[in-house]
Motif scaffolding. Sequence first.
Motif, PDB file in Angstrom:
ATOM      1  N   ALA A  83     -35.259  45.901  -4.103  1.00  0.00           N
ATOM      2  CA  ALA A  83     -33.920  46.025  -3.537  1.00  0.00           C
ATOM      3  C   ALA A  83     -34.002  45.672  -2.058  1.00  0.00           C
ATOM      4  N   ALA A  84     -33.213  44.700  -1.635  1.00  0.00           N
ATOM      5  CA  ALA A  84     -33.194  44.263  -0.237  1.00  0.00           C
ATOM      6  C   ALA A  84     -31.897  44.713   0.416  1.00  0.00           C
ATOM      7  N   VAL A  85     -32.028  45.475   1.502  1.00  0.00           N
ATOM      8  CA  VAL A  85     -30.865  45.953   2.256  1.00  0.00           C
ATOM      9  C   VAL A  85     -30.787  45.125   3.532  1.00  0.00           C
ATOM     10  N   ARG A  86     -29.730  44.336   3.664  1.00  0.00           N
ATOM     11  CA  ARG A  86     -29.603  43.430   4.804  1.00  0.00           C
ATOM     12  C   ARG A  86     -28.166  43.407   5.292  1.00  0.00           C
ATOM     13  N   SER A  87     -28.005  43.049   6.555  1.00  0.00           N
ATOM     14  CA  SER A  87     -26.680  42.931   7.146  1.00  0.00           C
ATOM     15  C   SER A  87     -26.475  41.504   7.647  1.00  0.00           C
ATOM     16  N   THR A  88     -25.301  41.234   8.192  1.00  0.00           N
ATOM     17  CA  THR A  88     -24.976  39.877   8.626  1.00  0.00           C
ATOM     18  C   THR A  88     -24.508  39.815  10.074  1.00  0.00           C
ATOM     19  N   HIS A  89     -24.545  40.943  10.798  1.00  0.00           N
ATOM     20  CA  HIS A  89     -23.988  40.928  12.155  1.00  0.00           C
ATOM     21  C   HIS A  89     -25.058  40.561  13.191  1.00  0.00           C
ATOM     22  N   GLY A  90     -25.673  39.400  12.992  1.00  0.00           N
ATOM     23  CA  GLY A  90     -26.705  38.929  13.903  1.00  0.00           C
ATOM     24  C   GLY A  90     -26.135  38.167  15.093  1.00  0.00           C
ATOM     25  N   LEU A  91     -27.033  37.767  15.961  1.00  0.00           N
ATOM     26  CA  LEU A  91     -26.664  37.004  17.158  1.00  0.00           C
ATOM     27  C   LEU A  91     -27.816  36.067  17.491  1.00  0.00           C
ATOM     28  N   GLU A  92     -27.507  34.817  17.821  1.00  0.00           N
ATOM     29  CA  GLU A  92     -28.544  33.842  18.176  1.00  0.00           C
ATOM     30  C   GLU A  92     -27.954  32.854  19.187  1.00  0.00           C
ATOM     31  N   VAL A  93     -28.499  32.873  20.405  1.00  0.00           N
ATOM     32  CA  VAL A  93     -27.945  32.055  21.482  1.00  0.00           C
ATOM     33  C   VAL A  93     -29.076  31.395  22.272  1.00  0.00           C
ATOM     34  N   PRO A  94     -29.093  30.061  22.410  1.00  0.00           N
ATOM     35  CA  PRO A  94     -30.082  29.397  23.274  1.00  0.00           C
ATOM     36  C   PRO A  94     -29.749  29.642  24.744  1.00  0.00           C
ATOM     37  N   LEU A  95     -30.787  29.919  25.545  1.00  0.00           N
ATOM     38  CA  LEU A  95     -30.560  30.226  26.961  1.00  0.00           C
ATOM     39  C   LEU A  95     -31.247  29.253  27.917  1.00  0.00           C
ATOM     40  N   SER A  96     -32.299  28.591  27.459  1.00  0.00           N
ATOM     41  CA  SER A  96     -32.989  27.656  28.346  1.00  0.00           C
ATOM     42  C   SER A  96     -33.529  26.480  27.554  1.00  0.00           C
ATOM     43  N   HIS A  97     -33.786  25.378  28.270  1.00  0.00           N
ATOM     44  CA  HIS A  97     -34.374  24.189  27.661  1.00  0.00           C
ATOM     45  C   HIS A  97     -35.441  23.655  28.607  1.00  0.00           C
ATOM     46  N   LYS A  98     -36.658  23.541  28.077  1.00  0.00           N
ATOM     47  CA  LYS A  98     -37.805  23.108  28.871  1.00  0.00           C
ATOM     48  C   LYS A  98     -37.971  23.967  30.128  1.00  0.00           C
ATOM     49  N   GLY A  99     -37.717  25.249  29.961  1.00  0.00           N
ATOM     50  CA  GLY A  99     -37.903  26.197  31.058  1.00  0.00           C
ATOM     51  C   GLY A  99     -36.744  26.290  32.022  1.00  0.00           C
ATOM     52  N   LYS A 100     -35.723  25.468  31.865  1.00  0.00           N
ATOM     53  CA  LYS A 100     -34.577  25.477  32.772  1.00  0.00           C
ATOM     54  C   LYS A 100     -33.440  26.283  32.157  1.00  0.00           C
ATOM     55  N   LEU A 101     -32.932  27.262  32.915  1.00  0.00           N
ATOM     56  CA  LEU A 101     -31.851  28.110  32.441  1.00  0.00           C
ATOM     57  C   LEU A 101     -30.578  27.302  32.244  1.00  0.00           C
ATOM     58  N   LEU A 102     -29.936  27.469  31.089  1.00  0.00           N
ATOM     59  CA  LEU A 102     -28.740  26.697  30.748  1.00  0.00           C
ATOM     60  C   LEU A 102     -27.446  27.442  31.063  1.00  0.00           C
ATOM     61  N   VAL A 103     -27.542  28.721  31.337  1.00  0.00           N
ATOM     62  CA  VAL A 103     -26.351  29.542  31.579  1.00  0.00           C
ATOM     63  C   VAL A 103     -26.518  30.302  32.884  1.00  0.00           C
ATOM     64  N   ASP A 104     -25.410  30.843  33.413  1.00  0.00           N
ATOM     65  CA  ASP A 104     -25.510  31.618  34.642  1.00  0.00           C
ATOM     66  C   ASP A 104     -25.796  33.085  34.310  1.00  0.00           C
ATOM     67  N   HIS A 105     -26.084  33.869  35.351  1.00  0.00           N
ATOM     68  CA  HIS A 105     -26.484  35.260  35.143  1.00  0.00           C
ATOM     69  C   HIS A 105     -25.328  36.120  34.637  1.00  0.00           C
ATOM     70  N   ASP A 106     -24.098  35.762  34.966  1.00  0.00           N
ATOM     71  CA  ASP A 106     -22.953  36.507  34.432  1.00  0.00           C
ATOM     72  C   ASP A 106     -22.898  36.391  32.918  1.00  0.00           C
ATOM     73  N   TYR A 107     -23.211  35.203  32.407  1.00  0.00           N
ATOM     74  CA  TYR A 107     -23.192  35.016  30.963  1.00  0.00           C
ATOM     75  C   TYR A 107     -24.339  35.779  30.298  1.00  0.00           C
ATOM     76  N   VAL A 108     -25.487  35.850  30.961  1.00  0.00           N
ATOM     77  CA  VAL A 108     -26.611  36.641  30.442  1.00  0.00           C
ATOM     78  C   VAL A 108     -26.203  38.104  30.340  1.00  0.00           C
ATOM     79  N   ARG A 109     -25.536  38.622  31.375  1.00  0.00           N
ATOM     80  CA  ARG A 109     -25.078  40.016  31.344  1.00  0.00           C
ATOM     81  C   ARG A 109     -24.069  40.237  30.219  1.00  0.00           C
ATOM     82  N   PHE A 110     -23.205  39.249  30.003  1.00  0.00           N
ATOM     83  CA  PHE A 110     -22.231  39.339  28.916  1.00  0.00           C
ATOM     84  C   PHE A 110     -22.937  39.390  27.558  1.00  0.00           C
ATOM     85  N   LEU A 111     -23.953  38.548  27.375  1.00  0.00           N
ATOM     86  CA  LEU A 111     -24.692  38.531  26.111  1.00  0.00           C
ATOM     87  C   LEU A 111     -25.423  39.850  25.870  1.00  0.00           C
TER      88      LEU A 111
END
Length: 259
Positions: free
Chosen positions: A163-191
């Motif tokens: 019996a597998a008990v699983r949910s679906t309310h996950g979250l997955e967000v890319p934040l950097s590419h090749k070590g360079k941050l893609l979003v600002d710090h306000d967005y990080v705080r929001f996440l």
Amino acid sequence: MEKQFSLWKKQCVEKLDASKKGSVDENIQHVVTLLNCCEQFFTTSSCSGRIILIDGVPDSTDVQKQNCSWLFVSHQKCTADELTSSLARSEGDALLKFEPFVLHVQCRKLEDAQLVTKKLLMSSVTTLPRLQHVSSDLQHSAAVNSGFRNSGLTVGKTGKIIAAVRSTHGLEVPLSHKGKLLVDHDYVRFLVQIANQKMEENLRRIDRFYQSLQMALPAEQLQRLQIAAPPSSQELPPPPPTPQTVEGREGGDALRICL
């Protein structure tokens, strides 16, 4: 088959915990203990839910966590400062994830598996011909009412019933590419705020699932097991009136098992 089940349970008790953490998460120890102390169940893997930041190889199509660097992991709520300091170590493609509670339980019989998943299995029951006689009351029990809508049953060729008990309310967000941050710090705080809200809802669902299990088990069996109350960390504020969710692992178990 019952002798084979007892052997499988004994083997599971004796093997080492192969999970990255090496032990059962504190927030679900009471759930795992309850199931493992029942003669008809034993848990094979579990994770209480976690917020993780992983650093992958740039431009790689391999998304397996085994080939990534773990920059941050927490089975509790986290702070924006913790995440920001971990992001500073990124050299590849950093990905923030919230992974909800997951639990796999091997069951002695199909009837026992129904007890674990009844209220979870609105759709999965119809995939098992031998379970189509299950009443509508059983179909509305431990997981759908608890919020774990991605749960189900599998029956292996060797007769193992999981019996597998699983949910679906996950979250997955890319934040950097090749070590360079893609979003600002306000967005990080929001996440971080969103991830923490999901963690709180995750713990509420675990608590509801535990209560549903206690209601499903015979009273005599609960009295004999003398299961302790769940941890105080489950006492969380009520969810917001209109929660927002993002629709979408496994650890191991080495907790006390009563044979």
